[in-house]
Design a protein around this motif. Sequence first.
Motif, PDB file in Angstrom:
ATOM      1  N   GLU A 188       0.834  -1.197   0.000  1.00 44.20           N
ATOM      2  CA  GLU A 188       0.000   0.000   0.000  1.00 44.20           C
ATOM      3  C   GLU A 188       0.871   1.250   0.000  1.00 44.20           C
ATOM      4  OE1 GLU A 188      -3.199  -0.031  -0.264  1.00 44.20           O
ATOM      5  OE2 GLU A 188      -3.467  -2.208  -0.104  1.00 44.20           O
ATOM      6  N   GLY A 189       0.292   2.364  -0.445  1.00 46.73           N
ATOM      7  CA  GLY A 189       0.993   3.638  -0.404  1.00 46.73           C
ATOM      8  C   GLY A 189       1.735   3.941  -1.690  1.00 46.73           C
ATOM      9  N   GLU A 190       2.438   5.068  -1.666  1.00 53.77           N
ATOM     10  CA  GLU A 190       3.164   5.520  -2.843  1.00 53.77           C
ATOM     11  C   GLU A 190       4.377   4.626  -3.096  1.00 53.77           C
ATOM     12  OE1 GLU A 190       5.209   9.652  -4.556  1.00 53.77           O
ATOM     13  OE2 GLU A 190       4.214   9.596  -2.601  1.00 53.77           O
ATOM     14  N   LYS A 191       4.610   4.330  -4.364  1.00 57.74           N
ATOM     15  CA  LYS A 191       5.669   3.405  -4.737  1.00 57.74           C
ATOM     16  C   LYS A 191       6.823   4.152  -5.392  1.00 57.74           C
ATOM     17  CE  LYS A 191       2.410  -0.388  -5.441  1.00 57.74           C
ATOM     18  NZ  LYS A 191       1.279   0.363  -4.874  1.00 57.74           N
ATOM     19  N   ASN A 192       8.001   3.619  -5.227  1.00 56.91           N
ATOM     20  CA  ASN A 192       9.202   4.157  -5.869  1.00 56.91           C
ATOM     21  C   ASN A 192       9.263   3.587  -7.282  1.00 56.91           C
ATOM     22  OD1 ASN A 192      11.814   4.762  -6.761  1.00 56.91           O
ATOM     23  ND2 ASN A 192      12.647   4.686  -4.684  1.00 56.91           N
ATOM     24  N   LEU A 193       8.833   4.394  -8.278  1.00 52.41           N
ATOM     25  CA  LEU A 193       8.722   3.891  -9.644  1.00 52.41           C
ATOM     26  C   LEU A 193      10.086   3.560 -10.243  1.00 52.41           C
ATOM     27  CD1 LEU A 193       5.915   6.255 -11.039  1.00 52.41           C
ATOM     28  CD2 LEU A 193       5.716   3.894 -10.239  1.00 52.41           C
ATOM     29  N   LEU A 194      11.109   4.368  -9.923  1.00 55.26           N
ATOM     30  CA  LEU A 194      12.432   4.096 -10.486  1.00 55.26           C
ATOM     31  C   LEU A 194      12.968   2.753  -9.982  1.00 55.26           C
ATOM     32  CD1 LEU A 194      14.795   5.040 -12.185  1.00 55.26           C
ATOM     33  CD2 LEU A 194      15.702   6.242 -10.178  1.00 55.26           C
ATOM     34  N   GLU A 195      12.752   2.476  -8.713  1.00 51.70           N
ATOM     35  CA  GLU A 195      13.193   1.200  -8.168  1.00 51.70           C
ATOM     36  C   GLU A 195      12.416   0.046  -8.794  1.00 51.70           C
ATOM     37  OE1 GLU A 195      13.179  -1.105  -3.871  1.00 51.70           O
ATOM     38  OE2 GLU A 195      13.403   1.076  -3.915  1.00 51.70           O
TER      39      GLU A 195
END
Length: 691
Positions: free
Chosen positions: A564-571
Amino acid sequence: MVLAGLIRKLGHQLAEIRERALKSILCKIEHNLICYADLIQERQLFLHLLEWFNFPSVPVKEEVLNLLSRLVKYPPAVQHLVDLGAVEFLSKLRSNVEPNLQAEIDGILDGLFLLPSEVPALSSASYQANQTELSKNPEILTGYFPQDKSNFQQMEAPPQPVVNQTVKCLKFSTFPWLSLTTTDRHVLSSNESSLRSSNHTLIWNTCELLKDVIMQDFPAEIFLQRPKIVQSLLSLLKLAFGGDGKHRLALQSVSCLQQLCMYLRNRLNFHRDPGFFSNKQDTVSQNSSLSYCHEARGTHHSQNPSPGSSSPRPSVVGRTGQRPRGDGQDWDAVSSSGSSSHAHVNSRISIHSPLDMGHIDLPELETEDTLELQFQQLSLPQFCVSILESTVPLLRTGSRQMIIRVLELLAEDMTLIGEAISTDIWDDSSLFGIDMKEKLLLVLGALGETMCYHKSSISSEQPEVMLVHHRMAFISISLFAVRLLQTLLPVEKASEFLPEPMSTALFLLSLDMPVSLEYPNIHEAVVAYLEQLNSENYSIYKRTAEAVYSIECTCNFLSDLEKEGEKNLLELVELADQALRSFSYHQHFPLIKEIISICSKIWKSAQASPLLQGESQKVLLHMLSHPLPQVKAETYHCCLEITKECLGVHNVTTSVSSLCNGIHFLLHPKVLYEICVFGIQDPKSEVCQVT
């Protein structure tokens, strides 16, 4: 004449003159004005170099020892030094210099121990005539050993075995020789005969006696200098595969040898620094070995020319208190009753040297053939390698207890190996070095075969208890084997010397995931050896490691998506790129749809960074041109589904700009070029029909 004058100045009373003379000689050597062939003929040079350490002021000690180290490589120099009593002198000097100089003295002593066969034997007349040369000037004997001027007299030590080349592989060879009384020899002889008995109960009880009494009564080096008990214990190890309870005798032998290794390690530490080493954790008392050192260290002579000093072996006759132990705590039994107790100790100290035998009424010491015994003694490296040879075969027994006990013994033995044998053994061309090298290679080969045996015995057909046994044995033996390699064999020499069975075993160990996770340092060492040993196996390991890492990234990618929550797209993009590399193994096709959705989401956002867009585009292009047809077809199918989702008739009421945001990732020129040039022309219908 100039050289003779400089050598004469080496014995001058003023330190400045001595130092200038030494530097002049060294400078002439450096500029090839004189050579070592000139120096080794000058007997007075060696006398002054040894007397250098007797002056109150001792400058440039390292330069003096370094010069002796270079000269000792020449047989005439060895002849002069032995003739002057350098062995005893340097052995006593060793404990009185800084630690960094002790190694230099050890190197000189090693050169003195091994006399080349071409050196002529010393005549007794000239030998005795030169015994007192070091003590001609009593007024200058105020240096390291002022308390006992007789220390500088040469002791008539027996000659050493002849070896053609200098041994370079030894850090430590033999302990200083200890003489025994008739009673002591009888005690050892009685235990030797008991160990050779056919009565199992007698052997068992003898082993118990060795552990509880004998090994604590005698200094540990006695069992190397009189090796029959050790040899009997090693012979008992062969009973490990026998029935009728014979394996219990092997376990007893293992226990005795382990205890002996521990005591030898303590004695080794004691000899290195008698005034500091102590097993006890409490403060120093008058009963400790430290108080003994101040009383006895300065007066004892070693008959065996070996680095370090030695505590004399006391007689058991007339003993009223506890006898000295074999764990480095000699003379702990001195009572605290003042001067009378010290008198008792001094009365039990063995004689200073064989030269004094005629003046002391101890006839029972004269019956021993010291020369023959010294030729029969085991050096510390020989003892360590003998344990390896005898115990490694026991690691293939089906007894878990036996394997555990043997590994405990080998752990102690490996500590001694690190103290006794250097990594120079692989370049040592002496007879001793070659013999040690051949034995170690056989041991390493046997260890490799044992590791492969336990690894191959792990199968689903085995009962669970046997699976656990073989698995634990494989891991434990592997850890020992790698640590032994790290102790003895430099990585760069692995391809030249390591046996094939060990190479195979290291390859199997490199692919063992639990070992790599639990023991990362061991795993790194295994990989380093494997890289030197076999390029093909190393390549297999690298590909396997990359596949494992890629699968791990796949799991992390899918796991992060569910959070849940905001994800680190680059990772996520980086994990996706790694995950694609192992797709041929896991073939988890839902992964492709998730990656396409991430790419669409990134390009849909106006706030996405160019770096993030570029990385996601690389992943998309990789999928569109993937070598696996199934991956390529699924990628095109997912792109088509997203296009239908964005441009379908159900979105007729939605503005065109918002509709196109979802397919922005497909509208980049590089992506369109890939689709038009390669996708449409793809021979697979699953791809070309979708485009």
